[in-house]
Enzyme design. Structure first.
Site, PDB file in Angstrom:
ATOM      1  N   ARG A   1      11.419  41.850  27.454  1.00 33.93           N
ATOM      2  CA  ARG A   1      11.538  43.125  28.162  1.00 33.93           C
ATOM      3  C   ARG A   1      10.288  43.956  27.896  1.00 33.93           C
ATOM      4  NH1 ARG A   1      17.070  46.283  26.810  1.00 33.93           N
ATOM      5  NH2 ARG A   1      15.783  46.987  25.089  1.00 33.93           N
TER       6      ARG A   1
ATOM      7  N   ASP B   1      31.097  69.366  26.200  1.00 31.37           N
ATOM      8  CA  ASP B   1      30.601  68.117  26.792  1.00 31.37           C
ATOM      9  C   ASP B   1      30.434  68.322  28.296  1.00 31.37           C
ATOM     10  OD1 ASP B   1      30.747  64.945  25.622  1.00 31.37           O
ATOM     11  OD2 ASP B   1      30.679  65.197  27.805  1.00 31.37           O
TER      12      ASP B   1
ATOM     13  N   TYR C   1      11.818  60.061  25.908  1.00 26.51           N
ATOM     14  CA  TYR C   1      13.030  60.201  25.101  1.00 26.51           C
ATOM     15  C   TYR C   1      12.692  60.354  23.613  1.00 26.51           C
ATOM     16  CZ  TYR C   1      17.172  58.748  22.502  1.00 26.51           C
ATOM     17  OH  TYR C   1      18.196  58.683  21.594  1.00 26.51           O
TER      18      TYR C   1
ATOM     19  N   LYS D   1      13.299  63.785  21.415  1.00 26.82           N
ATOM     20  CA  LYS D   1      14.110  63.732  20.193  1.00 26.82           C
ATOM     21  C   LYS D   1      13.307  64.254  19.003  1.00 26.82           C
ATOM     22  CE  LYS D   1      18.257  62.451  21.077  1.00 26.82           C
ATOM     23  NZ  LYS D   1      19.443  63.154  20.545  1.00 26.82           N
TER      24      LYS D   1
END
Ligand code: UD2
Length: 304
Positions: free
Chosen positions: A267, A33, A140, A144
């Site tokens: 949004r 991590d 993003y 992915k």
């Protein structure tokens, strides 16, 4: 020992930390991590935690020393990916590829990749099946999808036993509400605890498929023991959707708070309806989500 050796990248993150809880007594768990996460609890001390980046040499070395790789480490913010697509791709594409390259040259028995429902972009229909077109709306979602494609390609070309899941909206008490990228559940609960109004963006009729992190962990456990899953991608959702307005009222009710809901403009870039079709996971993995939303929300009351 003859215990299986499992590497969990992002083991201090939301999904990774719950995986550590579920696996550390059954396997020899190592966490890699970069300490960038803001989850609220840490893993048990007997786990070996290595601070490092998935793009570095250390990551490749760790892949070679373990049997099973569960790759949860990622740049997770859609907003950050819009501002800095290169950094997002460095983490999510090159980081994943670095691990895959190491796995290709070692006797890896399973490689699990955590993708995202963001790969679908704006849904053309619901419930969303795995074969729904994949037209991400953000760097993003694109990174992915790219990581996923590499995993599948490594299965086809090199026989790597890799499989991917596409989680819908994951929630857990370890998601930090102060993190601007935290989900709507953490935000609404944070408001309810301080007796403030939850803020709904838009009319509140938008839907999401909220899945408890425990069900995500369950699905990953099923993947670990299923060879038919190799070379496959699975939706990780509940198959049920809830409106944001229903969610707000459910949370106020659980916390016994009597305040009005506040509305703000929609949004930009928000999708309207989202719900997974989980037939494939049911059939191949025998997956069944166990945590009802209301029950999952009660878990938040326990950690204050
Ligand atoms: C989820 C993922 C994101 C990406 C995306 C792909 C999370 C936390 N985020 O974003 O990483 O995969 O799906 O589609 O899982 N809302 C409010 N009030 C608030 C906060 C949010 O009304 O205080 C609304 C928001 O406008 C949206 C819904 O709640 O309509 C869910 O928002 P979110 O940020 O939890 O998750 P989402 O689906 O946008």
């Amino acid at each position: 020992s003859n215990m299986q050796r499992i590497l969990i990248t992002g083991g201090l993150g939301q999904v990774g930390s719950y995986l550590v809880d579920a696996l550390h007594e059954k396997a020899e768990v190592t966490v890699l991590d970069n300490f960038s996460s803001t989850t609220r609890e840490t893993v048990p001390r007997e786990i070996s935690i290595i601070k490092g980046d998935v793009r570095d040499r250390i990551a490749a070395d760790l892949v070679k020393q373990n049997d099973i790789i569960i790759h949860t480490a990622a740049q997770i913010s859609v907003t950050a990916s819009m501002e800095d697509p290169l950094s997002d791709a460095h983490n999510n594409v090159f980081g994943t590829l670095n691990l895959l390259e190491a796995a290709r040259r070692s006797p890896t028995s399973k490689f699990v990749y955590i993708s995202s429902a963001a790969v679908y972009g704006d849904p053309l229909y619901t419930p969303i099946t795995e074969s729904h077109p994949q037209d991400p709306l953000s760097p993003y979602g694109t990174s992915k999808l790219s990581g996923e494609k590499y995993c599948m390609m490594y299965h086809k070309a090199f026989g790597l036993p890799s499989c991917c899941i596409r989680p819908f909206n994951i929630y857990s008490p370890r998601q930090d509400p102060d993190n601007p990228y935290s989900g709507v559940i953490s935000r609404f609960i944070d408001k309810a605890r301080t007796k403030q109004s939850p803020v709904i963006f838009g009319d509140g009729n938008q839907t999401r498929d909220f899945i408890s992190v425990h069900d995500i962990v369950d699905m990953i456990m099923l993947l670990l023991e299923n060879e038919e899953a190799n070379g496959q991608v699975f939706n990780a959702g509940t198959g049920n959707s809830t409106t944001v307005s229903e969610l707000a009222h459910m949370i106020l009710d659980i916390f016994g708070v009597d305040v009005p809901v506040q509305y703000m403009p929609e949004r930009p870039g928000d999708i309207k309806y989202s719900c997974s079709d989980i037939s494939k996971a049911r059939e191949i993995l025998g997956f069944e989500p166990k945590v009802l939303l209301r029950e999952g929300l009660m878990e938040f009351e326990e950690i204050k």
